[in-house]
Motif scaffolding. Sequence first.
Motif, PDB file in Angstrom:
ATOM      1  N   ARG A  16      22.935  62.490  37.826  1.00 48.28           N
ATOM      2  CA  ARG A  16      22.932  62.318  36.372  1.00 48.28           C
ATOM      3  C   ARG A  16      24.262  62.753  35.761  1.00 48.28           C
ATOM      4  O   ARG A  16      24.740  62.132  34.808  1.00 48.28           O
ATOM      5  N   ALA A  17      24.867  63.790  36.310  1.00 52.78           N
ATOM      6  CA  ALA A  17      26.180  64.235  35.821  1.00 52.78           C
ATOM      7  C   ALA A  17      27.232  63.160  36.086  1.00 52.78           C
ATOM      8  O   ALA A  17      28.073  62.874  35.221  1.00 52.78           O
ATOM      9  N   LYS A  18      27.158  62.559  37.250  1.00 50.83           N
ATOM     10  CA  LYS A  18      28.112  61.499  37.604  1.00 50.83           C
ATOM     11  C   LYS A  18      27.996  60.318  36.639  1.00 50.83           C
ATOM     12  O   LYS A  18      29.000  59.730  36.240  1.00 50.83           O
ATOM     13  N   GLN A  19      26.769  59.991  36.242  1.00 51.69           N
ATOM     14  CA  GLN A  19      26.563  58.894  35.293  1.00 51.69           C
ATOM     15  C   GLN A  19      27.245  59.166  33.964  1.00 51.69           C
ATOM     16  O   GLN A  19      27.680  58.241  33.280  1.00 51.69           O
ATOM     17  N   LEU A  20      27.350  60.443  33.591  1.00 56.17           N
ATOM     18  CA  LEU A  20      28.021  60.809  32.340  1.00 56.17           C
ATOM     19  C   LEU A  20      29.513  61.092  32.540  1.00 56.17           C
ATOM     20  O   LEU A  20      30.212  61.421  31.589  1.00 56.17           O
ATOM     21  N   GLY A  21      29.969  60.991  33.775  1.00 52.61           N
ATOM     22  CA  GLY A  21      31.371  61.263  34.062  1.00 52.61           C
ATOM     23  C   GLY A  21      31.700  62.748  34.146  1.00 52.61           C
ATOM     24  O   GLY A  21      32.866  63.142  34.092  1.00 52.61           O
ATOM     25  N   PHE A  22      30.687  63.586  34.293  1.00 53.24           N
ATOM     26  CA  PHE A  22      30.896  65.027  34.395  1.00 53.24           C
ATOM     27  C   PHE A  22      31.065  65.397  35.861  1.00 53.24           C
ATOM     28  O   PHE A  22      30.158  65.191  36.665  1.00 53.24           O
ATOM     29  N   THR A  23      32.243  65.937  36.198  1.00 55.30           N
ATOM     30  CA  THR A  23      32.563  66.226  37.601  1.00 55.30           C
ATOM     31  C   THR A  23      32.828  67.706  37.862  1.00 55.30           C
ATOM     32  O   THR A  23      33.338  68.064  38.914  1.00 55.30           O
ATOM     33  N   SER A  78      25.168  67.015  25.286  1.00 53.20           N
ATOM     34  CA  SER A  78      24.861  65.854  26.129  1.00 53.20           C
ATOM     35  C   SER A  78      24.879  66.222  27.615  1.00 53.20           C
ATOM     36  O   SER A  78      24.061  65.719  28.389  1.00 53.20           O
ATOM     37  N   ILE A  79      25.775  67.125  28.005  1.00 53.72           N
ATOM     38  CA  ILE A  79      25.815  67.580  29.398  1.00 53.72           C
ATOM     39  C   ILE A  79      24.674  68.563  29.661  1.00 53.72           C
ATOM     40  O   ILE A  79      23.981  68.477  30.670  1.00 53.72           O
ATOM     41  N   GLN A  80      24.461  69.506  28.741  1.00 53.80           N
ATOM     42  CA  GLN A  80      23.382  70.482  28.924  1.00 53.80           C
ATOM     43  C   GLN A  80      22.012  69.806  28.946  1.00 53.80           C
ATOM     44  O   GLN A  80      21.073  70.316  29.567  1.00 53.80           O
ATOM     45  N   HIS A  81      21.902  68.645  28.314  1.00 55.74           N
ATOM     46  CA  HIS A  81      20.639  67.909  28.307  1.00 55.74           C
ATOM     47  C   HIS A  81      20.164  67.610  29.738  1.00 55.74           C
ATOM     48  O   HIS A  81      18.956  67.603  30.010  1.00 55.74           O
TER      49      HIS A  81
END
Length: 188
Positions: A16-23, A78-81
């Motif tokens: 899910r993090a990857k889908q948001l671009g969070f690495t 949005s990331i903490q979600h």
Amino acid sequence: MSSEELLPKINEILDRAKQLGFTMSCDTETGQLLRVLAGSKRKGDFLELGTGAGLSTLWLLDGMDAASRLISIEMDESIQHIARTCIHDARVEFISMDGGMFIEENKSKKFDLIFADTWPGKFYLLEETLAMVKPGGYYIIDDLRPIETWPDDHREKVQSLVSTMRNLEDFYVVELNCSTGLILATRK
């Protein structure tokens, strides 16, 4: 949580993090260290500055006993979600706010473990954050090894932080040359 339960949660958070671009999720070595340290503090009060997508939160919870509590702070809702929807555990309280504001508003609180995985509590408000660590408590920071995506002035900030940590008189400090580069400090 058994390894069979933990791995699917880790993968779900990473996907899910990857889908948001969070690495910027913590790696396995850091997570395992957090789990071990959390496991050493029975009925502990824990603070995580920088929930991110919740991977380090998951590792901390995996080490905590039933009577321990974790407050996890993240400015990016949005990331903490991801963490809020993947982690269902009454021992954690997710708070969406600037970590610096949390530190300023909660200076009198004391914690058995603080994982500072964001700028507040690490690069600024360090003294205030260290004052929140109980005697015998842990303060942990990561992401101290240089990477290509660091802005030009970031190396100097990290070097200054490491120098400050090395010279703390009221903490035992060890630099761990593993993972992304860690410092673990324990209040004397």
